[in-house]
Motif scaffolding. Structure first.
Motif, PDB file in Angstrom:
ATOM      1  N   GLN A  54      -5.044 -36.174 -38.406  1.00  0.00           N
ATOM      2  CA  GLN A  54      -3.786 -36.712 -37.359  1.00  0.00           C
ATOM      3  C   GLN A  54      -4.718 -36.048 -36.159  1.00  0.00           C
ATOM      4  O   GLN A  54      -3.685 -36.854 -34.944  1.00  0.00           O
ATOM      5  CB  GLN A  54      -2.959 -35.958 -38.320  1.00  0.00           C
ATOM      6  CG  GLN A  54      -1.766 -36.913 -38.864  1.00  0.00           C
ATOM      7  CD  GLN A  54      -3.298 -35.350 -40.249  1.00  0.00           C
ATOM      8  OE1 GLN A  54      -3.156 -35.062 -40.275  1.00  0.00           O
ATOM      9  NE2 GLN A  54      -2.616 -36.760 -41.761  1.00  0.00           N
ATOM     10  N   GLY A  55      -5.704 -35.959 -35.533  1.00  0.00           N
ATOM     11  CA  GLY A  55      -6.088 -35.592 -34.502  1.00  0.00           C
ATOM     12  C   GLY A  55      -5.712 -34.166 -33.578  1.00  0.00           C
ATOM     13  O   GLY A  55      -5.642 -33.503 -32.505  1.00  0.00           O
ATOM     14  N   GLU A  56      -5.088 -33.220 -35.167  1.00  0.00           N
ATOM     15  CA  GLU A  56      -4.617 -31.925 -34.136  1.00  0.00           C
ATOM     16  C   GLU A  56      -5.567 -31.142 -34.678  1.00  0.00           C
ATOM     17  O   GLU A  56      -6.781 -31.101 -35.762  1.00  0.00           O
ATOM     18  CB  GLU A  56      -3.501 -31.401 -35.106  1.00  0.00           C
ATOM     19  CG  GLU A  56      -2.012 -32.440 -35.313  1.00  0.00           C
ATOM     20  CD  GLU A  56      -0.632 -32.135 -35.450  1.00  0.00           C
ATOM     21  OE1 GLU A  56      -0.492 -30.980 -36.228  1.00  0.00           O
ATOM     22  OE2 GLU A  56      -0.140 -33.143 -35.951  1.00  0.00           O
ATOM     23  N   SER A  57      -5.932 -29.819 -34.114  1.00  0.00           N
ATOM     24  CA  SER A  57      -6.553 -28.559 -34.032  1.00  0.00           C
ATOM     25  C   SER A  57      -6.611 -28.417 -35.781  1.00  0.00           C
ATOM     26  O   SER A  57      -5.184 -28.013 -36.027  1.00  0.00           O
ATOM     27  CB  SER A  57      -6.625 -27.932 -33.426  1.00  0.00           C
ATOM     28  OG  SER A  57      -6.626 -28.311 -32.275  1.00  0.00           O
TER      29      SER A  57
END
Length: 192
Positions: A111-114
């Protein structure tokens, strides 16, 4: 012929009639040019000040970001201290276990989260005598490592973990140590 002088005078007056208007407009144009030059000379320092203001704004933005990073490091340092204390408590509770290596892997999920993982490499001392594969209670040893993993997962910084990897080779060779690897997934709301 008697009207000729009047016609000449009328023609001359007609020819001279736009001159006052022309001279007035020329004077107005000269005055407006002088005002424009005065305005330009007054705005030049303001334009240079505007450039300085923009430079200062950019510098302030960079400093704000640097301060935020430093604050993050300070919070991270405190989090690490608490996390290590929790690890130490779990190791003490399990007994006969130590860590050889700790690695932090930072990445981005789908999801593009760290996302952060802490990879722990350690060993557990097996006090029972080991003489061959038949004498090893793998289920009991696995449960001890899973209990250790559950202790690690109870940390406020950990949200989950992956299945532990256990290397049985040392025990099969007669060594009384059981190497393991545990991957802990760190809570991004409380990053280390």
């Amino acid at each position: 012929a008697a009207k000729k002088p009047f016609l000449i005078i009328a023609a001359a007056c007609l020819a001279l009639a736009p001159w006052p208007l022309f001279l007035g407009l020329k004077g107005e144009a000269t005055r407006l040019e002088a005002e424009a030059l005065e305005i330009r000379s007054a705005t030049n320092p303001l334009l240079s000040n505007q450039a300085k203001i923009q430079e200062n704004t950019d510098a302030a933005t960079e400093l704000t970001e640097a301060i935020a990073r430093v604050e993050g490091l300070v919070n991270s340092k405190v989090n690490w201290i608490h996390f290590f204390a929790e690890l130490q408590d779990s190791l003490y509770d399990t007994k006969d276990v130590w860590l050889d290596d700790l690695e932090v892997v930072r990445g981005v999920d789908d999801q593009g989260e760290s996302r952060y993982e802490v990879i722990l490499l350690g060993q557990m001392l097996v006090r029972e005598s080991v003489d061959g594969a038949n004498n090893i209670d793998q289920a009991a040893l696995s449960n001890r490592i899973k209990e250790l993993q559950a202790g690690f997962e109870s940390s406020e910084f950990i949200v989950a973990s992956k299945q532990p990897q256990i290397s049985w080779g040392n025990l099969f060779e007669g060594l009384n140590v059981l190497p393991f690897k545990i991957n802990l997934i760190v809570d991004t709301a409380k990053p280390l």
